[in-house]
Each structure stands twice: as structure tokens, then as C-alpha cells.
Design a protein around this motif. Structure first.
Motif, mmCIF file in Angstrom:
data_model
loop_
_atom_site.group_PDB
_atom_site.id
_atom_site.type_symbol
_atom_site.label_atom_id
_atom_site.label_comp_id
_atom_site.label_asym_id
_atom_site.label_seq_id
_atom_site.Cartn_x
_atom_site.Cartn_y
_atom_site.Cartn_z
ATOM 1 N N SER A 45 10.475 5.299 -1.488
ATOM 2 C CA SER A 45 9.519 4.827 -0.478
ATOM 3 C C SER A 45 10.033 3.561 0.193
ATOM 4 O O SER A 45 9.969 3.423 1.433
ATOM 5 N N GLU A 46 10.544 2.640 -0.596
ATOM 6 C CA GLU A 46 11.069 1.376 -0.042
ATOM 7 C C GLU A 46 12.260 1.638 0.872
ATOM 8 O O GLU A 46 12.343 1.093 1.984
ATOM 9 N N ASN A 47 13.181 2.474 0.409
ATOM 10 C CA ASN A 47 14.363 2.776 1.218
ATOM 11 C C ASN A 47 13.993 3.532 2.494
ATOM 12 O O ASN A 47 14.572 3.286 3.564
ATOM 13 N N SER A 48 13.024 4.427 2.379
ATOM 14 C CA SER A 48 12.611 5.212 3.548
ATOM 15 C C SER A 48 11.915 4.334 4.576
ATOM 16 O O SER A 48 12.100 4.511 5.789
ATOM 17 N N PHE A 49 11.116 3.372 4.113
ATOM 18 C CA PHE A 49 10.439 2.484 5.060
ATOM 19 C C PHE A 49 11.443 1.570 5.771
ATOM 20 O O PHE A 49 11.270 1.252 6.952
ATOM 21 N N LYS A 50 12.483 1.176 5.071
ATOM 22 C CA LYS A 50 13.540 0.385 5.721
ATOM 23 C C LYS A 50 14.214 1.194 6.824
ATOM 24 O O LYS A 50 14.545 0.664 7.884
ATOM 25 N N ALA A 51 14.410 2.478 6.558
ATOM 26 C CA ALA A 51 15.053 3.345 7.554
ATOM 27 C C ALA A 51 14.099 3.709 8.687
ATOM 28 O O ALA A 51 14.522 3.885 9.831
ATOM 29 N N PHE A 52 12.791 3.802 8.365
ATOM 30 C CA PHE A 52 11.785 4.206 9.367
ATOM 31 C C PHE A 52 10.618 3.222 9.331
ATOM 32 O O PHE A 52 9.528 3.544 8.836
ATOM 33 N N PRO A 53 10.811 2.012 9.836
ATOM 34 C CA PRO A 53 9.759 0.973 9.734
ATOM 35 C C PRO A 53 8.488 1.285 10.508
ATOM 36 O O PRO A 53 7.466 0.650 10.270
ATOM 37 N N ALA A 54 8.544 2.248 11.412
ATOM 38 C CA ALA A 54 7.332 2.629 12.150
ATOM 39 C C ALA A 54 6.490 3.646 11.384
ATOM 40 O O ALA A 54 5.348 3.921 11.767
ATOM 41 N N HIS A 55 7.025 4.196 10.295
ATOM 42 C CA HIS A 55 6.328 5.230 9.530
ATOM 43 C C HIS A 55 5.560 4.576 8.382
ATOM 44 O O HIS A 55 6.106 4.382 7.285
ATOM 45 N N LEU A 56 4.303 4.249 8.631
ATOM 46 C CA LEU A 56 3.504 3.551 7.614
ATOM 47 C C LEU A 56 3.200 4.432 6.404
ATOM 48 O O LEU A 56 2.815 3.926 5.356
ATOM 49 N N ARG A 57 3.388 5.730 6.547
ATOM 50 C CA ARG A 57 3.118 6.599 5.401
ATOM 51 C C ARG A 57 4.042 6.285 4.230
ATOM 52 O O ARG A 57 3.686 6.544 3.075
ATOM 53 N N PHE A 58 5.219 5.719 4.510
ATOM 54 C CA PHE A 58 6.107 5.345 3.408
ATOM 55 C C PHE A 58 5.576 4.121 2.660
ATOM 56 O O PHE A 58 5.843 3.954 1.473
ATOM 57 N N LEU A 59 4.823 3.265 3.354
ATOM 58 C CA LEU A 59 4.150 2.158 2.664
ATOM 59 C C LEU A 59 2.990 2.691 1.816
ATOM 60 O O LEU A 59 2.711 2.179 0.730
ATOM 61 N N LYS A 60 2.322 3.718 2.327
ATOM 62 C CA LYS A 60 1.213 4.306 1.566
ATOM 63 C C LYS A 60 1.722 4.972 0.286
ATOM 64 O O LYS A 60 1.088 4.869 -0.774
ATOM 65 N N THR A 61 2.869 5.659 0.380
ATOM 66 C CA THR A 61 3.426 6.262 -0.839
ATOM 67 C C THR A 61 3.923 5.179 -1.794
ATOM 68 O O THR A 61 3.860 5.345 -3.013
ATOM 69 N N LYS A 62 4.386 4.059 -1.232
ATOM 70 C CA LYS A 62 4.785 2.938 -2.085
ATOM 71 C C LYS A 62 3.583 2.412 -2.857
ATOM 72 O O LYS A 62 3.673 2.156 -4.071
ATOM 73 N N ALA A 63 2.457 2.267 -2.174
ATOM 74 C CA ALA A 63 1.233 1.811 -2.844
ATOM 75 C C ALA A 63 0.816 2.801 -3.931
ATOM 76 O O ALA A 63 0.413 2.406 -5.029
#
Length: 213
Positions: A86-104
Motif C-alpha cells: 500500500s505504501e509503495n503503491s501510494f508513492k507511485a500513484f499519489p492521486a489514488h487515495l484508495r491505497f491510503l485506505k488499504t494502508k489504514a
């Protein structure tokens, strides 16, 4: 129905393997993605991960495949791996908040509730108009004794006149039986009961007036 879907996708993969390399990548990745989703829905997490990894070997930056792989890791309770991806994916796609939700979600799985609340609050800073998420975070915060956060989210929703029933419920729990929130909630509840019990208004029969001859 699922068996038929599996058969169709497996046939697609076999067919693709017979096509020239220039036409393979996009079609095979799509087929692997669909196969992985079917495995995920069927609870076969090992096969789902294998399918998604095969798809990522073709295109490692496909956000949809990455997201589905994270969902599989979460479903399989592999929370550390889900957190890292999730952390790596959000770094690659910072506009995709769903990766922050999966991180949570991964942090919740790891029982790191403080960190999960912080991530949710960060998401809401980036997307303050997601009122459903505001309400969900409010309830999550209350259930896990983050009462200050719950109060803040409830007051935010009341000011915006969004998700008011849910906000009133939390405010009533936080403020006690004599709070204004409880009184408002009781009033709205009685109002809804009266509306349900009231018969629908009868429509008077329209009379036709004879036109003068």
C-alpha cells in the motif's frame, strides 16, 4: 457460473499464448487480472496472488492489479505485506487515495489503531467532501475510544448537514442522555414515526364542468 467464467478465462490465456508476442501483453494481463479477481471472490487467495503476480510481471505499474493484490493480502490476513505494498503503491500513484485506505486497513489488522486513525484523518484532509468516509471514521474513532476525533467528525458532519443521523447518534453517546443531540434525535425519531403512521392524503375526485352549448 463461476466454473464457466474460470473456463472462459483459462481458454483465453491458452489462446493468447498462441498469438504473436506483440499482441500478448495487454490481453494476457487483462485475462490474468480477471482470473485473479475470480480466485479472490472464491476465497482462493494463493491462486489469486499467483495470478496478480503474473499480471504484474507484464506490467508492474498497473494500479488496478496492485490494488486487487492488496485486497487479496488483506483478505488473507497478510497485513505486513499489504501495508508495505500500500505504501509503495501510494508513492507511485499519489492521486489514488484508495491505497491510503488499504494502508489504514492493514494497520487495523496489525492492531495499530492510532496510526490507522492518523491515516484516515490525512485522507479526509485530502478529500474533505467524502462525507460517508467522515461518518465511518467518526464511528471507528468512537468504537476505539478516540473520542476527540469522533467529536470533531460528528460536529463537522452536523455543520455540513451530511450524515446527520449517524453524527447525532455519536454525539448522543458522547454527550449523555441530557444532551441536545439526544433531544434532537428523539424529536426526529418521533417525527418519522408520525409520518409513517399518518395515512396518505386523499385526492379529491375532479369534477368535469359541462361546457356551455
Amino acid at each position: 457460473m463461476k466454473k464457466l467464467a474460470f473456463s472462459i478465462i483459462l481458454f483465453s490465456l491458452f489462446f493468447i499464448s498462441c498469438v504473436s508476442n506483440s499482441a500478448i501483453d495487454s490481453k494476457s494481463m487483462q485475462a490474468l487480472q480477471e482470473l485473479g479477481v475470480l480466485y479472490l471472490d472464491n476465497g482462493e487467495y494463493e491462486m489469486a496472488l499467483y495470478s496478480f503476480d503474473r499480471a504484474l510481471a507484464i506490467d508492474g505499474n498497473n494500479s488496478e492489479v496492485l490494488y486487487n493484490k492488496i485486497l487479496t493480502l488483506l483478505a488473507d490476513k497478510q497485513f505486513e505485506k499489504a501495508l508495505e505494498l500500500s505504501e509503495n503503491s501510494f508513492k507511485a500513484f499519489p492521486a489514488h487515495l484508495r491505497f491510503l485506505k488499504t494502508k489504514a486497513s492493514a494497520l487495523i489488522g496489525l492492531k495499530k489503531m492510532d496510526d490507522a486513525v492518523n491515516i484516515y484523518e490525512y485522507i479526509l484532509q485530502l478529500d474533505p467532501g467524502d462525507y460517508v468516509l467522515h461518518a465511518s471514521v467518526m464511528e471507528f474513532a468512537y468504537d476505539n475510544a478516540f473520542y476527540t476525533v469522533a467529536q470533531k467528525e460528528a460536529e463537522f458532519l452536523m455543520k455540513r448537514k451530511e450524515q446527520e443521523d449517524r453524527a447525532l447518534t455519536i454525539l448522543a453517546k458522547l454527550q449523555g442522555k441530557e444532551s441536545p443531540a439526544v433531544l434532537i434525535q428523539e424529536y426526529l425519531s418521533k417525527l418519522k414515526t408520525i409520518e409513517k403512521q399518518s395515512p396518505p392524503p386523499q385526492q379529491s375526485e375532479s369534477k368535469t364542468v359541462d361546457e356551455p352549448s
